[in-house]
Design a protein around this motif. Sequence first.
Motif, PDB file in Angstrom:
ATOM      1  N   VAL A 136       0.587  -1.350   0.342  1.00  0.00           N
ATOM      2  CA  VAL A 136       0.082  -0.325  -0.066  1.00  0.00           C
ATOM      3  C   VAL A 136       1.110   1.003   0.233  1.00  0.00           C
ATOM      4  N   PHE A 137       0.107   2.799  -0.284  1.00  0.00           N
ATOM      5  CA  PHE A 137       1.125   3.733  -0.043  1.00  0.00           C
ATOM      6  C   PHE A 137       0.534   4.753   0.375  1.00  0.00           C
ATOM      7  N   ALA A 138       1.131   5.730   1.535  1.00  0.00           N
ATOM      8  CA  ALA A 138       0.811   6.851   1.844  1.00  0.00           C
ATOM      9  C   ALA A 138       1.231   7.760   1.470  1.00  0.00           C
ATOM     10  N   ALA A 139       0.243   9.054   0.957  1.00  0.00           N
ATOM     11  CA  ALA A 139       0.800  10.259   0.516  1.00  0.00           C
ATOM     12  C   ALA A 139       1.031  11.258   1.721  1.00  0.00           C
ATOM     13  N   VAL A 140       2.037  12.327   1.637  1.00  0.00           N
ATOM     14  CA  VAL A 140       1.285  13.118   3.244  1.00  0.00           C
ATOM     15  C   VAL A 140       2.200  14.590   2.283  1.00  0.00           C
ATOM     16  N   SER A 141       1.443  15.415   2.487  1.00  0.00           N
ATOM     17  CA  SER A 141       2.177  16.846   1.817  1.00  0.00           C
ATOM     18  C   SER A 141       2.895  17.813   3.082  1.00  0.00           C
ATOM     19  N   CYS A 142       3.427  18.246   2.513  1.00  0.00           N
ATOM     20  CA  CYS A 142       4.330  19.828   3.228  1.00  0.00           C
ATOM     21  C   CYS A 142       4.216  20.997   2.415  1.00  0.00           C
ATOM     22  N   ALA A 143       4.670  22.319   3.044  1.00  0.00           N
ATOM     23  CA  ALA A 143       4.750  23.129   2.751  1.00  0.00           C
ATOM     24  C   ALA A 143       5.923  23.647   3.308  1.00  0.00           C
ATOM     25  N   VAL A 144       6.693  25.078   2.803  1.00  0.00           N
ATOM     26  CA  VAL A 144       7.583  25.553   3.249  1.00  0.00           C
ATOM     27  C   VAL A 144       7.373  27.284   2.953  1.00  0.00           C
ATOM     28  N   ASP A 145       7.200  27.791   4.738  1.00  0.00           N
ATOM     29  CA  ASP A 145       6.097  28.755   5.078  1.00  0.00           C
ATOM     30  C   ASP A 145       8.306  29.927   3.916  1.00  0.00           C
ATOM     31  N   ASN A 146       7.505  31.456   3.569  1.00  0.00           N
ATOM     32  CA  ASN A 146       8.745  32.273   3.795  1.00  0.00           C
ATOM     33  C   ASN A 146       9.440  32.173   4.424  1.00  0.00           C
ATOM     34  N   GLN A 147       9.525  32.463   5.791  1.00  0.00           N
ATOM     35  CA  GLN A 147      11.100  31.735   6.610  1.00  0.00           C
ATOM     36  C   GLN A 147      11.588  30.457   6.685  1.00  0.00           C
ATOM     37  N   GLY A 148      11.270  29.872   5.452  1.00  0.00           N
ATOM     38  CA  GLY A 148      11.741  29.299   5.180  1.00  0.00           C
ATOM     39  C   GLY A 148      11.526  27.528   5.674  1.00  0.00           C
ATOM     40  N   ASN A 149      10.586  27.577   7.441  1.00  0.00           N
ATOM     41  CA  ASN A 149      10.054  26.906   7.579  1.00  0.00           C
ATOM     42  C   ASN A 149       9.531  25.359   7.359  1.00  0.00           C
ATOM     43  N   VAL A 150       9.913  24.376   7.950  1.00  0.00           N
ATOM     44  CA  VAL A 150       8.931  22.936   6.803  1.00  0.00           C
ATOM     45  C   VAL A 150       7.764  22.526   7.605  1.00  0.00           C
ATOM     46  N   ILE A 151       5.860  22.856   7.017  1.00  0.00           N
ATOM     47  CA  ILE A 151       5.288  22.714   7.853  1.00  0.00           C
ATOM     48  C   ILE A 151       4.703  21.391   7.075  1.00  0.00           C
ATOM     49  N   LEU A 152       4.299  20.672   7.593  1.00  0.00           N
ATOM     50  CA  LEU A 152       3.476  19.301   7.571  1.00  0.00           C
ATOM     51  C   LEU A 152       2.294  19.315   7.690  1.00  0.00           C
ATOM     52  N   ASP A 153       1.681  18.537   6.421  1.00  0.00           N
ATOM     53  CA  ASP A 153       0.299  18.788   6.816  1.00  0.00           C
ATOM     54  C   ASP A 153      -0.584  20.299   6.012  1.00  0.00           C
ATOM     55  N   PRO A 154      -0.332  20.972   5.510  1.00  0.00           N
ATOM     56  CA  PRO A 154      -0.262  22.407   6.407  1.00  0.00           C
ATOM     57  C   PRO A 154      -1.926  22.413   5.678  1.00  0.00           C
ATOM     58  N   THR A 155      -2.366  23.762   6.512  1.00  0.00           N
ATOM     59  CA  THR A 155      -4.230  24.125   6.436  1.00  0.00           C
ATOM     60  C   THR A 155      -3.483  25.158   5.184  1.00  0.00           C
ATOM     61  N   HIS A 156      -5.570  25.584   5.413  1.00  0.00           N
ATOM     62  CA  HIS A 156      -5.209  25.848   3.982  1.00  0.00           C
ATOM     63  C   HIS A 156      -4.884  27.823   3.761  1.00  0.00           C
ATOM     64  N   ALA A 157      -5.196  27.492   5.259  1.00  0.00           N
ATOM     65  CA  ALA A 157      -4.577  29.884   5.896  1.00  0.00           C
ATOM     66  C   ALA A 157      -3.093  29.814   5.593  1.00  0.00           C
ATOM     67  N   GLN A 158      -2.376  28.366   6.082  1.00  0.00           N
ATOM     68  CA  GLN A 158      -0.789  28.258   6.027  1.00  0.00           C
ATOM     69  C   GLN A 158      -0.728  28.233   3.768  1.00  0.00           C
ATOM     70  N   LEU A 159      -1.284  27.864   3.795  1.00  0.00           N
ATOM     71  CA  LEU A 159      -0.712  27.446   2.246  1.00  0.00           C
ATOM     72  C   LEU A 159      -0.888  28.964   1.310  1.00  0.00           C
ATOM     73  N   GLN A 160      -1.484  29.662   2.046  1.00  0.00           N
ATOM     74  CA  GLN A 160      -1.378  31.213   1.458  1.00  0.00           C
ATOM     75  C   GLN A 160      -0.221  32.231   1.652  1.00  0.00           C
ATOM     76  N   THR A 161       0.627  31.852   2.684  1.00  0.00           N
ATOM     77  CA  THR A 161       2.173  31.992   2.658  1.00  0.00           C
ATOM     78  C   THR A 161       2.819  31.495   2.541  1.00  0.00           C
ATOM     79  N   SER A 162       2.866  30.145   2.101  1.00  0.00           N
ATOM     80  CA  SER A 162       4.039  29.663   1.748  1.00  0.00           C
ATOM     81  C   SER A 162       4.404  29.915   0.171  1.00  0.00           C
ATOM     82  N   THR A 163       5.796  29.426   0.191  1.00  0.00           N
ATOM     83  CA  THR A 163       7.000  29.543  -0.888  1.00  0.00           C
ATOM     84  C   THR A 163       6.455  28.582  -2.400  1.00  0.00           C
ATOM     85  N   ALA A 164       6.394  27.066  -1.002  1.00  0.00           N
ATOM     86  CA  ALA A 164       6.364  26.257  -1.620  1.00  0.00           C
ATOM     87  C   ALA A 164       5.727  25.414  -1.188  1.00  0.00           C
ATOM     88  N   THR A 165       5.342  23.478  -1.991  1.00  0.00           N
ATOM     89  CA  THR A 165       4.492  22.891  -1.976  1.00  0.00           C
ATOM     90  C   THR A 165       4.994  21.775  -1.582  1.00  0.00           C
TER      91      THR A 165
END
Lengths: 221, 283
Positions: A136-165
Amino acid sequence: MVTDMKDVQDFKLKPMKCEFNFLSKSDGSAILSQGDTVSLVSVNGPLDIKMTSQRIDKSTLEVLFSNKNGKPSVENRYKENIVKQTCEAAILGSLYPRTGINVTIQELEDYGGFLACTLNCTCLALLNSGVSMRNVFAAVSCAVDNQGNVILDPTHAQLQTSTATMTFVFDSRDKSLITCFTDGCFSQDAYREALERSRSASDLVFAFYRDIIRKYCNVIG
Amino acid sequence: MSEVYKLIHPVKHFNDYISIKTRLDGRNFDEHRNIKLNVNSIKTADASAVVKCGNTTVVCGIKLELAVPKAEEPDLGFLITNVELPALCSSKYRPGPPSDYAQVINNIVSEIIKNSKCIDLKDLCIVPDKLAWVVYCDMVCIDHDGSLVDACIIALIASFKTLLLPSVNYDTETEEIKVETNERINLKIHGLPVATSFAVYEHFQSQIILLTDPTNYEEEMCGGNGSNLIISYNKGLLCGIQKLGGGSLSTENNEEAIRLAEQHTIAVEKVINACLEGKGTNK
């Protein structure tokens, strides 16, 4: 960066809710919500397909993706391709030569991490349909915010300010990377950190799969 | 004899080559094919480039048009990429509407360009809400022998580097447009994005081997055309990592791929700069 991660992070994902056999007429179906993001997947197969797309050595996987407004687009082809390639690595297609397996995906709500939710939902629908799988396989998403921190499984609000997913898909056996796709610019360190954190977080998804299977199939659970 | 062996036992034939640490065309695992690049070969296009990576050949032509910007984004121009895989490039493709694979490649290429932010769409705007450039980038694959995304990106970036935008005078009162084709300015390019493809081969289950710049045959042996690992760099930052299915990667493989991609990026940058400089002195 990888070593001192454990004390900083308590790997948390958005709450997952799943229902099997959501659709009565398909061979397998699942609806999965991860936070506010909801996806519905139906699996039919192995079934008869037209001669030209039959393959003598394995089954042909056909993925159809429909988004909310129902218009076909190039982006949909790309998403279909992601799901198709990922499933092909997991399904034991050589057991069903000259047949087709149809996967149909319907987008219901997209509040970030939709493709990760879809991939997890597809895996659950495949499990429900009883198609033989290598793992089986599992997918996990991450985002990088504008300070360069990695956010695991970002919310909609966090995605608006992120620089990369980034989205990673791992297999259940040795947690190696099957699929990976990214959006935006990021550094090598951010990539490494996101990869390792997602790898650890995939355990939660696999544990969730086990819970669901236990609930629905008390024989194999 | 070897040809017969290859046809009857393709997997074993391929495995044997990998076992003696070489590839079918004699390259090492981490060696890429020679790159040949030529710019401004199509005189009727606003900018163009032809690239050959081994046998893979891609022609890129850029055409400029004027249009009214979208109401939601009045200060942005348009950049439209299109990758074409005609029946001529490989026996796998049929004539007719673009295949699914062509659409996927097109999406990957346009995402890499967008994510690398090498072109600021604001530079393409002439008068906000009134007039902006539409840059049509058409990439046609003449010969498809693997690592198509790499070749497309090289051709596209080389064309961008030679693209000259004519100056436009826009009269806000009469709405008259005057294009001065003699006065041209370079389009600003931020960095130089480069994509590197790897085929992931599972050798005897446990050992994972990365083949840099795979040929079409190698791609097919490693899980089909769409399953390459593609790493893109721009100005030292990663601007896209794609891997869709195929063999699975461990952490060490990942590190190795990133290292090799970094080296390859430097090499490709040299090729593009050398080609552009050569053209500059000839003029």
